[in-house]
Scaffold this active site. Structure first.
Site, short mmCIF file in Angstrom:
data_model
loop_
_atom_site.label_atom_id
_atom_site.label_comp_id
_atom_site.label_asym_id
_atom_site.label_seq_id
_atom_site.Cartn_x
_atom_site.Cartn_y
_atom_site.Cartn_z
N SER A 63 -99.29 39.57 60.22
CA SER A 63 -98.06 38.86 60.59
C SER A 63 -97.96 37.44 60.03
O SER A 63 -96.90 36.84 60.13
CB SER A 63 -97.91 38.81 62.11
OG SER A 63 -97.47 40.06 62.57
N LYS A 66 -95.17 36.86 57.74
CA LYS A 66 -93.79 36.66 58.23
C LYS A 66 -93.30 35.23 57.96
O LYS A 66 -92.11 35.01 57.78
CB LYS A 66 -93.74 36.96 59.74
CG LYS A 66 -94.01 38.43 60.06
CD LYS A 66 -94.20 38.67 61.56
CE LYS A 66 -94.46 40.14 61.85
NZ LYS A 66 -94.81 40.40 63.26
N TYR A 188 -92.21 45.94 54.46
CA TYR A 188 -92.79 45.16 55.55
C TYR A 188 -94.31 45.40 55.65
O TYR A 188 -95.11 44.47 55.74
CB TYR A 188 -92.07 45.51 56.86
CG TYR A 188 -92.76 44.98 58.09
CD1 TYR A 188 -92.65 43.65 58.45
CD2 TYR A 188 -93.53 45.82 58.90
CE1 TYR A 188 -93.31 43.15 59.58
CE2 TYR A 188 -94.18 45.34 60.02
CZ TYR A 188 -94.07 44.02 60.36
OH TYR A 188 -94.71 43.53 61.46
N TYR A 239 -96.41 34.61 69.62
CA TYR A 239 -95.83 35.61 70.53
C TYR A 239 -95.81 35.15 71.98
O TYR A 239 -95.46 34.02 72.27
CB TYR A 239 -96.57 36.96 70.40
CG TYR A 239 -96.89 37.30 68.98
CD1 TYR A 239 -95.86 37.48 68.06
CD2 TYR A 239 -98.20 37.41 68.53
CE1 TYR A 239 -96.13 37.78 66.74
CE2 TYR A 239 -98.48 37.71 67.21
CZ TYR A 239 -97.45 37.89 66.33
OH TYR A 239 -97.72 38.16 65.04
N VAL A 257 -102.64 40.20 63.27
CA VAL A 257 -103.63 41.05 63.94
C VAL A 257 -104.87 41.34 63.09
O VAL A 257 -105.80 42.00 63.57
CB VAL A 257 -103.02 42.39 64.47
CG1 VAL A 257 -102.09 42.15 65.63
CG2 VAL A 257 -102.38 43.19 63.35
N1 GLN Z 1 -98.33 44.89 60.59
C1 GLN Z 1 -98.50 44.58 61.96
C2 GLN Z 1 -97.49 45.30 62.82
O1 GLN Z 1 -96.38 45.40 62.43
C3 GLN Z 1 -98.39 43.10 62.13
C4 GLN Z 1 -98.51 42.67 63.58
C5 GLN Z 1 -99.21 41.36 63.76
O2 GLN Z 1 -99.96 40.89 62.92
N2 GLN Z 1 -99.02 40.78 64.92
O3 GLN Z 1 -97.76 45.77 63.87
#
Ligand code: GLN
Length: 303
Positions: A63, A66, A188, A239, A257
């Protein structure tokens, strides 16, 4: 400030936390990563880099991508994206479906999965390939021409992407996707699967600590756009633990993650940390502890 000495100290100080938490197992390839690793790097606004621990080991940025996708959409396309995604903390897990329905398909912010899928969709429309656009930005900012998505991680996530597929189909049902669901998901997942080291990630994040000016003096974002991205990172980047992160670290930050976190000290430096064990909200346990230690010892926070 002897940054190298400080980072060496932090590696020692966080050892009790390294291995704590759980590795992400809903993406099988990530479940296989050894949790007993920790790295930290700092890239100063002027381009100096300091590293300690496992800062040269590649990991999946997930993530954290992003942030770069949002920066590119704002750079290429201006503020139009804010009609399709809000910028309020969600207070919910990053992959939650609940709010999206009650808020009619407009995701709470660009850093939860639903919002990031909308941003990738726009980047896909504007550039023809969101994952390539993010990859090329990261290659330019790091000078690392071999930076690439890990196809095993991408394949592993795509084969287990029911949750993100649900979010994407729901967005499409609300008219908030411009491209076919499969194409957007592939984009994505590939941007999330980019593999980087702490050192590369600190360099790549440096433009957010430099008022939007990237490597070799190229302007990527205006100072106002940079301020706004940092603000959304502070309020939404970790988050449903963004309040706790602000309390402990006091900097704009974005986690993934894979266990990485980037943080920005405006006008000073970018910091990246990595340790695969995650807490309940999906943020690296040792990574947050290290950033807490860093800002507590330097006093470099936005507060
Ligand atoms: N690719 C992961 C997902 O979409 C990214 C989530 C994350 O890093 N929080 O679940």
């Amino acid at each position: 400030m002897d940054i190298q000495n400080l980072l060496d100290d932090i590696v020692g100080a966080v050892q009790p936390h390294v291995g704590q938490g759980n590795v992400a197992d809903y993406i099988p390839q990530l479940a296989a990563v050894d949790p007993h690793q920790f790295g930290i790097s700092v890239a100063t606004r002027d381009g100096e880099v300091f590293s300690a621990g496992d800062a040269h080991v590649e990991f999946s940025i997930q993530s954290i991508s992003k942030v770069f996708a949002l920066a590119l959409v704002l750079a290429f396309d201006g503020d139009g994206i804010w009609k399709r995604v809000f910028r309020e903390p969600s207070g919910n897990p990053f992959n939650s479906l609940i709010q999206l329905e009650s808020e009619n398909g407009i995701p709470r912010n660009p850093f939860i999965n639903a919002g990031a899928i909308v941003v990738s969709d726009r980047l896909l429309s504007v550039t023809g390939s969101a994952a390539m656009a993010v990859r090329d930005l990261l290659r330019r900012e790091t000078g690392n021409a071999t930076l690439e998505a890990d196809q095993r991680v991408a394949g592993s996530e795509l084969a287990n992407s029911h949750r993100n597929a649900s979010l994407a189909h729901f967005l499409a049902s609300c008219g908030n996707l411009e491209n076919p669901v499969d194409l957007v998901l592939e984009s994505y997942v590939n941007q999330c699967a980019l593999a980087m080291t702490c050192e590369d990630l600190a360099l790549a994040t440096r433009f957010l600590a430099a008022n939007g000016v990237g490597a070799e003096g190229t302007r990527l974002l205006s100072p106002a756009q940079t301020k706004r991205i940092n603000a959304v990172m502070l309020t939404c980047g970790t988050y449903d633990a963004a309040g706790e992160f602000a309390y402990r670290v006091g900097l704009p930050g974005k986690s993934g993650v894979g266990g990485g976190i980037v943080a920005v000290v405006p006008n000073k430096c970018a910091i990246s940390v990595w340790s695969p064990g995650l807490g309940r909200s999906g943020n690296s346990v040792a990574g947050v502890a290290a950033l807490d230690e860093f800002t507590t010892r330097t006093g470099w926070s936005v507060f």
